[in-house]
Write a protein that holds these residues in place. Structure first.
Motif, short mmCIF file in Angstrom:
data_model
loop_
_atom_site.label_atom_id
_atom_site.label_comp_id
_atom_site.label_asym_id
_atom_site.label_seq_id
_atom_site.Cartn_x
_atom_site.Cartn_y
_atom_site.Cartn_z
N GLU A 180 0.83 -1.19 0.00
CA GLU A 180 0.00 0.00 0.00
C GLU A 180 0.87 1.25 0.00
O GLU A 180 1.88 1.32 0.69
CB GLU A 180 -0.91 0.01 1.22
CG GLU A 180 -1.94 -1.09 1.19
CD GLU A 180 -2.81 -1.11 2.42
OE1 GLU A 180 -2.53 -0.36 3.38
OE2 GLU A 180 -3.77 -1.88 2.43
N TRP A 224 0.60 9.04 -1.75
CA TRP A 224 -0.66 8.99 -2.49
C TRP A 224 -1.23 10.40 -2.66
O TRP A 224 -1.71 10.76 -3.73
CB TRP A 224 -1.66 8.08 -1.76
CG TRP A 224 -2.97 7.97 -2.47
CD1 TRP A 224 -3.32 7.09 -3.44
CD2 TRP A 224 -4.12 8.81 -2.26
NE1 TRP A 224 -4.61 7.33 -3.85
CE2 TRP A 224 -5.12 8.37 -3.13
CE3 TRP A 224 -4.38 9.88 -1.40
CZ2 TRP A 224 -6.38 8.96 -3.19
CZ3 TRP A 224 -5.63 10.47 -1.46
CH2 TRP A 224 -6.61 10.02 -2.35
N TRP A 271 -8.03 8.50 0.67
CA TRP A 271 -7.01 7.45 0.73
C TRP A 271 -7.55 6.21 1.43
O TRP A 271 -7.37 5.08 0.95
CB TRP A 271 -5.78 8.00 1.44
CG TRP A 271 -4.66 7.04 1.67
CD1 TRP A 271 -3.79 6.56 0.73
CD2 TRP A 271 -4.26 6.46 2.92
NE1 TRP A 271 -2.87 5.73 1.32
CE2 TRP A 271 -3.15 5.64 2.67
CE3 TRP A 271 -4.75 6.57 4.22
CZ2 TRP A 271 -2.50 4.93 3.68
CZ3 TRP A 271 -4.12 5.86 5.22
CH2 TRP A 271 -3.01 5.05 4.94
N LEU A 272 -8.24 6.42 2.54
CA LEU A 272 -8.84 5.29 3.25
C LEU A 272 -9.87 4.58 2.37
O LEU A 272 -9.91 3.35 2.31
CB LEU A 272 -9.49 5.77 4.56
CG LEU A 272 -8.53 6.17 5.67
CD1 LEU A 272 -9.28 6.90 6.77
CD2 LEU A 272 -7.77 4.97 6.22
N GLN A 294 -10.00 4.44 -0.88
CA GLN A 294 -9.36 3.68 -1.95
C GLN A 294 -8.77 2.37 -1.45
O GLN A 294 -8.57 1.44 -2.23
CB GLN A 294 -8.29 4.53 -2.63
CG GLN A 294 -8.90 5.64 -3.44
CD GLN A 294 -8.14 5.95 -4.70
OE1 GLN A 294 -6.93 5.82 -4.76
NE2 GLN A 294 -8.87 6.34 -5.72
N GLN A 295 -8.51 2.30 -0.17
CA GLN A 295 -8.03 1.06 0.43
C GLN A 295 -9.17 0.19 0.95
O GLN A 295 -8.93 -0.87 1.53
CB GLN A 295 -7.08 1.37 1.59
CG GLN A 295 -5.80 2.03 1.15
CD GLN A 295 -4.89 2.30 2.33
OE1 GLN A 295 -5.23 2.03 3.48
NE2 GLN A 295 -3.72 2.81 2.04
N ARG A 298 -11.22 1.10 3.33
CA ARG A 298 -11.23 1.29 4.78
C ARG A 298 -12.10 2.48 5.15
O ARG A 298 -12.29 3.39 4.36
CB ARG A 298 -9.81 1.52 5.31
CG ARG A 298 -8.88 0.36 5.08
CD ARG A 298 -7.44 0.71 5.31
NE ARG A 298 -7.22 1.32 6.61
CZ ARG A 298 -6.12 2.02 6.91
NH1 ARG A 298 -5.17 2.19 6.03
NH2 ARG A 298 -5.98 2.54 8.11
N GLU A 307 -1.76 9.43 9.15
CA GLU A 307 -1.75 8.02 8.77
C GLU A 307 -1.48 7.15 10.00
O GLU A 307 -2.14 6.14 10.20
CB GLU A 307 -0.69 7.76 7.70
CG GLU A 307 -0.65 6.31 7.24
CD GLU A 307 0.36 6.06 6.12
OE1 GLU A 307 0.53 4.88 5.78
OE2 GLU A 307 0.97 7.02 5.61
N ARG A 310 -5.24 0.77 11.29
CA ARG A 310 -5.72 0.01 10.13
C ARG A 310 -7.16 0.33 9.78
O ARG A 310 -7.60 0.07 8.68
CB ARG A 310 -5.57 -1.49 10.39
CG ARG A 310 -4.15 -1.96 10.46
CD ARG A 310 -3.35 -1.80 9.19
NE ARG A 310 -4.04 -2.33 8.05
CZ ARG A 310 -3.89 -1.89 6.81
NH1 ARG A 310 -3.08 -0.89 6.55
NH2 ARG A 310 -4.55 -2.42 5.81
N ARG A 364 -12.80 -2.16 7.54
CA ARG A 364 -13.09 -2.34 6.12
C ARG A 364 -14.47 -1.76 5.84
O ARG A 364 -15.37 -1.85 6.67
CB ARG A 364 -13.07 -3.82 5.74
CG ARG A 364 -11.81 -4.58 6.06
CD ARG A 364 -10.57 -4.15 5.36
NE ARG A 364 -10.60 -4.37 3.94
CZ ARG A 364 -9.63 -3.94 3.14
NH1 ARG A 364 -8.60 -3.33 3.63
NH2 ARG A 364 -9.69 -4.14 1.86
#
Length: 152
Positions: free
Chosen positions: A3, A9, A42-43, A45-46, A48, A109, A114, A117
């Motif tokens: 990642e 990013w 960003w979260l 896109q992951q 999250r 960050e 983490r 999801r």
């Protein structure tokens, strides 16, 4: 999974056509925090998301940082922009502002861990990062930003 860091990013995303101007409009016209919007995107896109209580903590910490450090730095840079004889100093201060923001993205960050999801729309993720209701100009600019970021 390899990642990309939030800071890296964000640099790449910010350089995309239309993203910077939309983010700055959200900042200057709607009072939003660019770094929190980048964090939310960003979260997303992951895959999250952050729970509401963690968003509240991040908002509170970010507000202190913004008021004490970024706003005075931004005001000084904008004042220098008006002085033709001080353009070299303006450029140095602008570079410093970017460096400070990139370092702050590293802190953000680290503060979100983490996360959970989630399978939600980009606009909803961005809306969670906003300090006010997502309506009117804010909603329009968020929709524009979500469309730009979803193209990546």
């Amino acid at each position: 999974m390899n990642e990309m860091t939030l800071a890296r990013w964000s640099e790449q995303t910010y350089a995309q056509e239309g993203v910077a101007s939309t983010l700055l409009a959200l900042q200057d016209e709607a009072g939003e925090d660019v770094l929190l919007l980048l964090l939310a995107a960003w979260l997303w896109q992951q895959g999250r998301a952050l729970p509401a209580d963690l968003w509240q903590q991040v908002h509170a910490q970010q507000a202190c940082w913004r008021e004490e450090l970024m706003l005075p730095l931004r005001q000084a840079r904008r004042a220098l922009a008006q002085q033709a004889a001080l353009q070299a100093q303006y450029q140095r201060l602008k570079a410093m502002e970017v460096e400070v923001e990139l370092q702050r993205l590293q802190v953000l960050e680290g503060s979100v861990g983490r996360g959970d999801r989630a399978d939600q729309a980009m606009q909803a993720a961005l809306g969670a990062a906003c300090s006010g209701p997502v309506s009117g100009l804010r909603a329009q600019l968020l929709a524009q930003l979500a469309a730009l970021l979803s193209l990546r």
